[in-house]
Design a protein around this motif. Structure first.
Motif, PDB file in Angstrom:
ATOM      1  N   VAL A 284    -109.872 -31.841   1.216  1.00 45.44           N
ATOM      2  CA  VAL A 284    -110.588 -31.971   2.501  1.00 45.44           C
ATOM      3  C   VAL A 284    -111.798 -32.900   2.387  1.00 45.44           C
ATOM      4  N   LYS A 285    -112.445 -32.921   1.209  1.00 45.30           N
ATOM      5  CA  LYS A 285    -113.620 -33.794   1.056  1.00 45.30           C
ATOM      6  C   LYS A 285    -113.232 -35.265   1.075  1.00 45.30           C
ATOM      7  N   ALA A 286    -112.000 -35.567   0.710  1.00 43.66           N
ATOM      8  CA  ALA A 286    -111.510 -36.949   0.769  1.00 43.66           C
ATOM      9  C   ALA A 286    -111.099 -37.330   2.196  1.00 43.66           C
ATOM     10  N   GLN A 287    -111.014 -36.340   3.071  1.00 46.06           N
ATOM     11  CA  GLN A 287    -110.632 -36.594   4.472  1.00 46.06           C
ATOM     12  C   GLN A 287    -111.847 -36.669   5.397  1.00 46.06           C
ATOM     13  N   MET A 288    -113.014 -36.297   4.878  1.00 47.55           N
ATOM     14  CA  MET A 288    -114.217 -36.236   5.717  1.00 47.55           C
ATOM     15  C   MET A 288    -114.866 -37.602   5.891  1.00 47.55           C
ATOM     16  N   LEU A 289    -115.217 -37.931   7.114  1.00 47.04           N
ATOM     17  CA  LEU A 289    -115.982 -39.147   7.370  1.00 47.04           C
ATOM     18  C   LEU A 289    -117.462 -38.782   7.393  1.00 47.04           C
ATOM     19  N   ARG A 290    -118.183 -39.255   6.357  1.00 43.94           N
ATOM     20  CA  ARG A 290    -119.634 -39.055   6.288  1.00 43.94           C
ATOM     21  C   ARG A 290    -120.285 -40.374   6.664  1.00 43.94           C
ATOM     22  N   PHE A 291    -121.343 -40.319   7.469  1.00 44.75           N
ATOM     23  CA  PHE A 291    -121.891 -41.602   7.922  1.00 44.75           C
ATOM     24  C   PHE A 291    -123.408 -41.604   8.079  1.00 44.75           C
TER      25      PHE A 291
END
Length: 516
Positions: A284-291
């Protein structure tokens, strides 16, 4: 009498007079596809990182500003580099004349980085560096300084922008052609995943796409399409998407159309989650868009500059309601010069008032369920997907940039916007309406030509003091690595630690890769 005037967002999406229904949002905050935010408790658990983008003249002067900002309550540093540093020229190069220290700090060698972060523990602060073509060199300098400080490299954290595709499309500070540039980027992904695992290895940037004149929908579409190209390049290199995608972050702009910007951020998370999942991400952390978000520089006006405080507040609030992880607020005087200390302080205070006084951080995604916001999120996603499908059909972002498609779409949108401003159909307060004859010009910051003389003297002294034999050997090894297939980062780090200059390292790679 009924008003049948058509009203649209800046992207041309028609806004109805009234919204009475919306598709229910089924995902909870912190759950795939993260429409409502990447953390279950969002700002109740942790506020966004408050950054102030700063860098000017010399490393010593910028260091004073960083200490000032840290004392005022910033929670992360954000470094602006001057143009020669961005395009791989030392301050004494002919191409650097007239530009040294002007739009950011001049960095010629590890000596300058040592001065830039003097008295600042790299283990205790996160640092964002807006650097692209020469990102590998600046990151190597940062790592070299961390080592000299005795820091645990597994703990240092921050971000390099490192997004070369948007440079070709919208900004122009590239050095090498696209293919070797993509190789350098994937080398950084690979190196950092092992050596500095908390470092964000790329900040895929819509900010400059928007500053070049794109619409909100184009900013979203072109940024995610570039992100897809980086994912593909890393996968083709044999990297694991579940590892490297966790260290990708994004950098978005935030303009004045309040609800459109909020909906853009919500749509971005959902689209990226689905995109990474379709390309094999299961973590899931590889799917999260952090910006990270920066308020809109191109929305600031030289006329009635104090009006910019209101614009920046509006934009910052939209970014927070949209779920940003990090935020920079522009100074009100930035249409006139680099921000003065007074402007930087009110910009930071704007974030602090939103965080601690407005109440908008008390609950997660407070606008969720709004008929308007939910419909607009869906419409922005659909409009952005049309662009991404067109780019995919061309063979991806690299091809779409090489054939001028993305640049052409941005130019068309910028032209249409300017026509609206000139016709007065798009109101800019203080510019085409509510103007005044006499403007109260605020105090501005000036950077004079003496900075180049100072930097040149530092370079001359460095070349007398360092071990020039070690420099020559390190640059020769770097050249061999560039001609072969070795990861370039360890070789760049050796050169940096020998006090090779930024220009010498960039020229070594220019001699192998050529210039674009």
């Amino acid at each position: 009498m009924m008003n049948d005037k058509k009203i649209t967002t800046t992207s041309g999406i028609e806004i109805k007079e009234l919204y009475t229904t919306a598709k229910p949002v089924l995902d909870a905050p912190g759950e795939f596809p993260f429409t409502r935010g990447i953390q279950k408790d969002m700002y109740r658990g942790r506020l966004w990182t408050m950054r102030q983008y700063a860098g000017f003249s010399t490393a010593e002067e910028s260091n004073k500003r960083y200490h000032y900002l840290l004392n005022q309550g910033t929670t992360g540093l954000s470094v602006a580099f001057d143009l020669p540093t961005q395009i791989g020229y030392d301050s004494d190069h002919d191409m650097s004349e007239g530009e040294v220290g002007k739009v950011g700090v001049a960095i010629d060698s590890l000596k300058d980085i040592e001065l830039l972060f003097d008295g600042i523990s790299l283990e205790k602060v996160t640092t964002s560096m807006t650097i692209n073509a020469s990102a590998s060199i600046l990151l190597a300098m940062y790592i070299a300084l961390a080592k000299k400080q005795g820091a645990d490299l597994k703990k240092i954290s921050g971000t390099i922008q490192n997004d070369i595709l948007k440079e070709y499309a919208a900004r122009g500070t590239y050095i090498y052609p696209p293919k070797p540039s993509m190789r350098i980027i994937t080398d950084i992904f690979e190196y950092c995943s092992k050596e500095v695992p908390k470092w964000n290895t790329i900040s895929i940037s819509g900010y400059h796409i928007r500053e070049a004149g794109s619409t909100a929908v184009q900013e979203l579409a072109f940024t995610l399409a570039n992100g897809k190209a980086y994912l593909q390049a890393a996968i083709e290199k044999g990297l694991d998407i579940n590892i490297f995608a966790k260290r990708l972050s994004f950098f978005f702009n935030c303009h004045n159309n309040f609800f459109e910007e909020i909906a853009k951020f919500r749509a971005a998370r959902r689209m990226w989650a689905n995109m990474t999942k379709s390309m094999g991400a299961t973590d899931v952390k590889a799917q999260m868009l952090r910006f990270h978000t920066q308020t809109g520089g191109s929305t600031l006006t030289a006329q009635q500059p104090l009006n910019n405080v209101v614009r920046v507040t509006n934009q910052a609030l939209a970014a927070v309601l949209g779920g940003t992880q990090s935020l920079h607020t522009n100074g009100y005087d930035e249409a006139l010069s680099l921000p003065t200390e007074a402007a930087a302080k009110i910009a930071l205070r704007t974030q602090q008032v939103i965080a601690f006084e407005s109440g908008v951080t008390d609950t997660v995604d407070p606008l969720a369920g709004s008929y308007f916001v939910e419909n607009l999120t869906d419409e922005i996603e659909a409009a952005a997907q049309v662009y991404i499908d067109q780019i995919d059909a061309m063979g991806g972002s690299v091809t779409a940039i090489e054939n001028g498609y993305i640049q052409g779409e941005i130019a068309k949108a910028a032209y249409e916007y300017q026509l609206e401003v000139e016709a007065g159909t798009r109101v800019i307060v203080g510019v085409n309406q509510f103007t005044q004859e006499k403007e109260g010009i605020t105090e501005v910051m000036n950077i004079d030509e003496s900075i180049r003389t100072i930097q040149t003297a530092k370079l001359d002294a460095l070349k007398l003091q360092r071990n020039n034999e070690a420099v020559a050997k390190a640059l020769a090894q770097l050249k061999l690595a560039a001609e072969g297939t070795d990861n370039l980062m360890p070789h760049i780090l050796v050169a940096v630690e020998a006090y090779a200059t930024l220009g010498e390292i960039a020229d070594t790679l220019r001699n192998v890769f050529g210039e674009y």
